[in-house]
Design an enzyme around this catalytic site. Sequence first.
Site, PDB file in Angstrom:
ATOM      1  N   TYR A   9      13.839  -7.917  -2.621  1.00  0.00           N
ATOM      2  CA  TYR A   9      14.535  -7.562  -3.903  1.00  0.00           C
ATOM      3  C   TYR A   9      15.877  -7.554  -3.828  1.00  0.00           C
ATOM      4  CZ  TYR A   9       9.807  -6.455  -4.629  1.00  0.00           C
ATOM      5  OH  TYR A   9       8.256  -6.424  -4.521  1.00  0.00           O
ATOM      6  N   TYR A  39       0.807   0.109  -8.000  1.00  0.00           N
ATOM      7  CA  TYR A  39       1.442  -0.965  -7.174  1.00  0.00           C
ATOM      8  C   TYR A  39       0.452  -1.576  -6.182  1.00  0.00           C
ATOM      9  CZ  TYR A  39       4.194  -3.820  -4.123  1.00  0.00           C
ATOM     10  OH  TYR A  39       4.789  -4.916  -3.430  1.00  0.00           O
ATOM     11  N   ASP A  57      -7.325   1.185  -2.958  1.00  0.00           N
ATOM     12  CA  ASP A  57      -6.100   0.671  -2.212  1.00  0.00           C
ATOM     13  C   ASP A  57      -5.063   1.920  -1.528  1.00  0.00           C
ATOM     14  OD1 ASP A  57      -3.781  -0.520  -1.139  1.00  0.00           O
ATOM     15  OD2 ASP A  57      -3.253  -1.358  -3.028  1.00  0.00           O
ATOM     16  N   LYS A 102      -0.117  -1.326   6.236  1.00  0.00           N
ATOM     17  CA  LYS A 102       1.136  -0.413   6.586  1.00  0.00           C
ATOM     18  C   LYS A 102       0.792   0.114   7.917  1.00  0.00           C
ATOM     19  CE  LYS A 102       3.541  -0.394   2.629  1.00  0.00           C
ATOM     20  NZ  LYS A 102       3.080  -0.709   0.903  1.00  0.00           N
TER      21      LYS A 102
HETATM   22  C1  LIG Z   1       2.806  -1.935   0.321  1.00  0.00           C
HETATM   23  C2  LIG Z   1       1.525  -1.990  -0.643  1.00  0.00           C
HETATM   24  C3  LIG Z   1       0.635  -3.121  -0.587  1.00  0.00           C
HETATM   25  C4  LIG Z   1       1.379  -4.504  -0.153  1.00  0.00           C
HETATM   26  O1  LIG Z   1       1.271  -4.652   1.083  1.00  0.00           O
HETATM   27  P1  LIG Z   1       2.305  -5.812   1.779  1.00  0.00           P
HETATM   28  O2  LIG Z   1       1.850  -5.674   3.187  1.00  0.00           O
HETATM   29  O3  LIG Z   1       3.513  -5.301   1.593  1.00  0.00           O
HETATM   30  O4  LIG Z   1       1.743  -7.039   1.321  1.00  0.00           O
HETATM   31  C5  LIG Z   1      -0.463  -3.260  -1.433  1.00  0.00           C
HETATM   32  N1  LIG Z   1      -0.821  -1.771  -1.912  1.00  0.00           N
HETATM   33  C6  LIG Z   1      -0.124  -0.788  -1.844  1.00  0.00           C
HETATM   34  C7  LIG Z   1      -0.663   0.638  -2.151  1.00  0.00           C
HETATM   35  C8  LIG Z   1       1.085  -0.944  -1.207  1.00  0.00           C
HETATM   36  O5  LIG Z   1       1.977   0.296  -0.964  1.00  0.00           O
END
Ligand SMILES: *Cc1c(COP(=O)(O)O)cnc(C)c1O
Length: 418
Positions: free
Chosen positions: A15, A143, A236, A265
Amino acid sequence: MTPLEYDRLNIWHPYASLRNPPPVRFAKSASGTRILLDSGKELIDSVSSWWCVAHGHNHPHIVEAIRRQSEKLSHVMFGGFTHAPAIELAERLASIAPEGLDKIFFADSGSIAVEVAVKMCIQYQHALGRPGRCKMLALKGGYHGDTACAMALSDPDGMHTLFAGMMPRHYFAAMPGGDVRAWNFREILERHKDEIAGVVCEPVFQAANAMNFYGAEYLREMRKACDEYGILLVFDEIAAGFHRTGPRWAHERAGIKPDIMTVGKALTGGHITLAATLASGAVADVISRGSPSAFMHGPTYMANPLACAAGIASLELFEREDYTAKAEAIGRIFREEGLPQVMGAVGVVKVPRLPARADIDRIIDSSGVWLRPFANFIYAMPPLVTPECEVRQIAAALKELAACPPDPSAPDDGGFHE
Ligand SMILES: *Cc1c(COP(=O)(O)O)cnc(C)c1O
């Protein structure tokens, strides 16, 4: 040209513009909660390098696991081969996942894991003879990543509007939380049930777009509605999972299970990129009886052995100690320090507008705490092993930053992400 000048002219950062980009700091090494800069200065990593460094940087157990694995098998294509690290990590993930989510797809990043989850939803409905169900319902304020399909599921008024012309259009329910009467997902599901394959949401904590905490009741209602309409529910857990909000999975508070879950993550403790999509046996079974029977995805570096070895070592660390207690201890200190919004090891101060870049940099330098505020959020999500004195230092830095005057020239969305 110095290396930093080269970087400034030629290398894109997240970004950031290549014309007059914001300053970057030169990281030389990192250990525990601290990043060592080439100037000799150290910064406490209050954002866990985008929420993944759960056990601290360069954890010796994870580093050693990667080193040992690199001497045996650094990579082999997963099409036609398998290997011990993939099998062991899959077994471990299945054993800590909600019961029944034991079919594992390894992906290279969180965004890809989300794309895989969406493709599973669509292939599932297709296999059941409902090819018209090829859209998703997502939540405002969410997100899910930066690749095309993941962007299309993130807040439609958020940072991805520029790409709206290219993206598939999904349905969006009102931001979760607040007044039950404002929850409109049921109406949308009822009206569009013949088009919707699945629902995707960040359970309990919408992170990168909205820093929004919401109650478990919402998830229970969502589960009921999905069951009524034969729609798959995807949680997610990429940001909130692995104890960030306290329990291992944020959705545990709701006492229900998704059909599909994404993790990433903190999976490798922030040592190497890896994510996974976990599906229930029922989802895998329906897809595998369909036509095609194969699930249609397979990245080059799928289940990379080095990444899987790091994942195993990270999960071993999660098992050795009580990480729920660690997250809650951090949250308790954040509350004592007066941070207004706290859940687990997440502390947030919402401001009308961010302070000026110069104020942010000044406070990072004077406090020795690395901060990365975004939109109108000044927040911390430190490594779960951060000691009390550093948690207090982090809270003090957040409060100092929040007390700075807002920058009138900053766009009111802060102008940068995460
Ligand atoms: C960071 C994130 C993603 C994307 O993960 P990347 O490894 O950056 O592609 C997807 N969903 C959530 C909830 C996130 O916080």
